[in-house]
Design an enzyme around this catalytic site. Sequence first.
Site, short mmCIF file in Angstrom:
data_model
loop_
_atom_site.label_atom_id
_atom_site.label_comp_id
_atom_site.label_asym_id
_atom_site.label_seq_id
_atom_site.Cartn_x
_atom_site.Cartn_y
_atom_site.Cartn_z
N GLU A 198 2.58 50.51 -17.91
CA GLU A 198 3.65 51.51 -17.95
C GLU A 198 3.57 52.31 -19.24
OE1 GLU A 198 6.05 52.87 -15.81
OE2 GLU A 198 6.22 54.14 -17.57
N THR A 256 1.98 56.40 -10.08
CA THR A 256 2.40 57.14 -11.27
C THR A 256 3.52 58.14 -11.01
OG1 THR A 256 0.51 58.58 -10.85
CG2 THR A 256 0.21 56.88 -12.51
N HIS A 302 34.59 44.83 15.77
CA HIS A 302 35.62 45.87 15.87
C HIS A 302 36.73 45.58 14.87
CE1 HIS A 302 38.28 48.81 17.63
NE2 HIS A 302 39.24 47.90 17.60
C1 LIG Z 1 17.75 62.93 -9.26
C2 LIG Z 1 16.97 62.08 -8.30
C3 LIG Z 1 17.64 61.26 -7.41
C4 LIG Z 1 16.93 60.47 -6.51
N1 LIG Z 1 17.64 59.70 -5.62
C5 LIG Z 1 16.97 58.95 -4.73
C6 LIG Z 1 17.68 58.13 -3.80
O1 LIG Z 1 18.91 58.09 -3.80
N2 LIG Z 1 16.97 57.39 -2.93
C7 LIG Z 1 15.61 57.41 -2.90
O2 LIG Z 1 15.01 56.72 -2.07
N3 LIG Z 1 14.90 58.17 -3.77
C8 LIG Z 1 15.55 58.94 -4.67
N4 LIG Z 1 14.85 59.71 -5.56
C9 LIG Z 1 13.37 59.68 -5.49
C10 LIG Z 1 12.83 58.44 -6.19
O3 LIG Z 1 13.29 58.42 -7.52
C11 LIG Z 1 11.31 58.46 -6.16
O4 LIG Z 1 10.88 58.59 -4.82
C12 LIG Z 1 10.75 57.16 -6.73
O5 LIG Z 1 11.17 56.99 -8.05
C13 LIG Z 1 9.23 57.16 -6.65
O6 LIG Z 1 8.77 55.94 -7.18
P1 LIG Z 1 7.29 55.80 -7.77
O7 LIG Z 1 7.16 54.36 -8.13
O8 LIG Z 1 6.31 56.42 -6.88
O9 LIG Z 1 7.29 56.70 -9.10
P2 LIG Z 1 8.21 56.76 -10.38
O10 LIG Z 1 9.54 56.14 -10.13
O11 LIG Z 1 8.20 58.16 -10.83
O12 LIG Z 1 7.46 55.84 -11.44
C14 LIG Z 1 6.20 56.17 -11.93
C15 LIG Z 1 6.02 55.45 -13.25
O13 LIG Z 1 4.67 55.60 -13.65
C16 LIG Z 1 4.61 55.83 -15.06
N5 LIG Z 1 3.32 56.50 -15.32
C17 LIG Z 1 2.90 57.72 -14.92
N6 LIG Z 1 1.61 57.93 -15.28
C18 LIG Z 1 1.22 56.81 -15.94
C19 LIG Z 1 -0.01 56.41 -16.53
N7 LIG Z 1 -1.11 57.15 -16.49
N8 LIG Z 1 -0.05 55.20 -17.14
C20 LIG Z 1 1.04 54.39 -17.18
N9 LIG Z 1 2.22 54.71 -16.59
C21 LIG Z 1 2.30 55.90 -15.98
C22 LIG Z 1 5.83 56.69 -15.33
O14 LIG Z 1 6.23 56.60 -16.69
C23 LIG Z 1 6.86 56.04 -14.39
O15 LIG Z 1 7.56 55.01 -15.02
C24 LIG Z 1 15.51 60.48 -6.50
C25 LIG Z 1 14.83 61.28 -7.42
C26 LIG Z 1 15.54 62.06 -8.31
C27 LIG Z 1 14.79 62.91 -9.31
#
Ligand SMILES: Cc1cc2nc3c(=O)[nH]c(=O)nc-3n(C[C@H](O)[C@H](O)[C@H](O)COP(=O)(O)OP(=O)(O)OC[C@H]3O[C@@H](n4cnc5c(N)ncnc54)[C@H](O)[C@@H]3O)c2cc1C
Length: 525
Positions: A118, A230, A495
Amino acid sequence: MQSAISLSLHSPSPVARSAIRYSSDACLPTPRSLRFCGLRREAFDLKASVDASSLRIARLNLHSKRSNLSKVFAALKGNGAPSSGGFDYDLVIIGAGVGGHGAALHAVEKGLKTAIIEGDVVGGTCVNRGCVPSKALLAVSGRMRELQNEHHMKSFGLQVAAAGYDRQGVADHANNLASKIRNNLTNSLKALGVDILTGVGTILGPQKLKYGKGDSGDQVITAKDIIIATGSVPLVPKGIEVDGKSVITSDHALKLEFVPEWIAIVGSGYIGLEFSDITPAKDGKPVQIELIDAKTKEPKDTLEVDAALIATGRAPFTQGLGLENINVQTQRGFVPVDERMRVIDANGKLVPHLYCIGDANGKMMLAHAASAQGISVVEQVSGNDHVLNHLSIPAACFTHPEISMVGLTEPQAREKAEKEGFEVSIAKTSFKANTKALAENEGEGLAKLIYRPDNGEILGVHIFGLHAADLIHEASNAIAMGTSIQDIKFAVHAHPTLSEVLDELFKSAKVKVSTSNTVAKPVPA
Ligand SMILES: Cc1cc2nc3c(=O)[nH]c(=O)nc-3n(C[C@H](O)[C@H](O)[C@H](O)COP(=O)(O)OP(=O)(O)OC[C@H]3O[C@@H](n4cnc5c(N)ncnc54)[C@H](O)[C@@H]3O)c2cc1C
Ligand SMILES: NC(=O)c1ccc[n+]([C@@H]2O[C@H](COP(=O)([O-])OP(=O)(O)OC[C@H]3O[C@@H](n4cnc5c(N)ncnc54)[C@H](O)[C@@H]3O)[C@@H](O)[C@H]2O)c1
């Protein structure tokens, strides 16, 4: 195809106004008679604006010592035996968002020696800048909306003195929740002995990667399998300058130190809709927003507001990942994958032992989809072929009232039916006759079922109404399990509950066969 219409929408608050662009390929009408769009990832031609500074690189002091120690703990606690084949790990996940976290937990359950890299903080977008803080704010705005609605209160026989709020108190609620969930996630990884490696992860070649600050202190490790998780960052259209104060994205909006009196929200997807629930107060300088016809680019109108929230989608984050080292080219920023989340290289070939899950592959930018994809990949690397059926993954928009959906929209179902030669039927039911909804004075809402009358297959369900986000799971589970309408309509619902809305929906469907188990397991998307 979505049509592009810009309009301004007056929010229920006397002082709040949002400028919202909406799409016409709607599935559900809202109380304001707007049509609500299919909520799927847009095909933008806009170039992603990715900010490297969004990855704050944590300190690496004492890291290798901690890493060695955690390896010892891992062995003691059961994070896999030493990896097979001479690799440092069986599985390394880049990114500790919800996708990476879900994959890591499942990997330990499968006995894989696992590490997660991370570059910022555990929890990623959802926990720190997304689902978690936004839902904490929505819980507050929902209560405010109710307390401020004199008519609603009177209908219960309640009298409420003027409702007010303490901005800092509201912000604390959101921050505290985010840090609580972040700690829970971190602790769950530690408890299972997953190595949390701090720094930016870069793929160096097949089954080989490094992590660290990007300097000579970087650590090189090997893994039998690698998952890219990521995530994504806000996508800001070209020509818009975000200053974090008056022109903001959701990242800033969740931490804003003031509440603007007038805010324009650009984009009416999930974020635009959910944020238009925030009742604003006073401050700020005017921001001018030019409304242009999305097709002709002709200016239509100008809005002057105190702040503008740019909610026009999200761009995958792949900076520094080293995709060039394995001949992978992104497609509009997304990492190309097949239905098993296996990464595809620039020649169209699968890259062995490399997977990409979550927002970075763009299949379905939702937290639970990211996690489900991670679990699916872990099943595969553990020797069990697994393809996730994305049509069974529910989605919910946490407006008041909520909107939820699973499977196909009606136009999608009709298109599929025409291609494959089957009939489509629609059933609808409203919340108006539901005892629980009426007891809550929340009878406004409807549910829609799209199905095949020949065999009772559920093709899609869309709900708009009180607790729609919770109600959808009966339908999504039915789709995932291949349960037919003629079976599910005999399931008994307590219900009075809101779940009877779905009971009525399934019972009102007209299926031509009465025998059960006639639905084949859905073919994964
Ligand atoms: C305002 C908002 C509200 C949302 N509400 C909802 C909701 O209610 N329900 C829902 O299902 N989804 C919701 N989402 C969408 C949801 O947040 C994302 O779909 C989800 O976080 C995606 O998860 P992920 O693990 O793919 O990526 P992320 O959560 O973006 O995590 C990726 C991680 O990888 C790390 N990273 C990136 N590149 C590198 C690298 N090269 N080396 C090491 N670490 C790295 C980043 O720092 C981050 O911590 C919302 C999004 C937003 C912006
Ligand atoms: N409840 C949830 O599950 C939830 C909540 C928030 C975010 N999310 C996820 O985060 C992602 C990002 O959310 P989002 O709302 O930013 O994206 P989105 O893709 O849901 O919506 C973006 C909207 O902005 C419009 N748009 C694009 N450029 C525009 C412009 N120049 N002018 C006016 N409108 C424009 C698009 O047509 C689209 O309707 C979503 O795809 C969703 O997967 C999910």
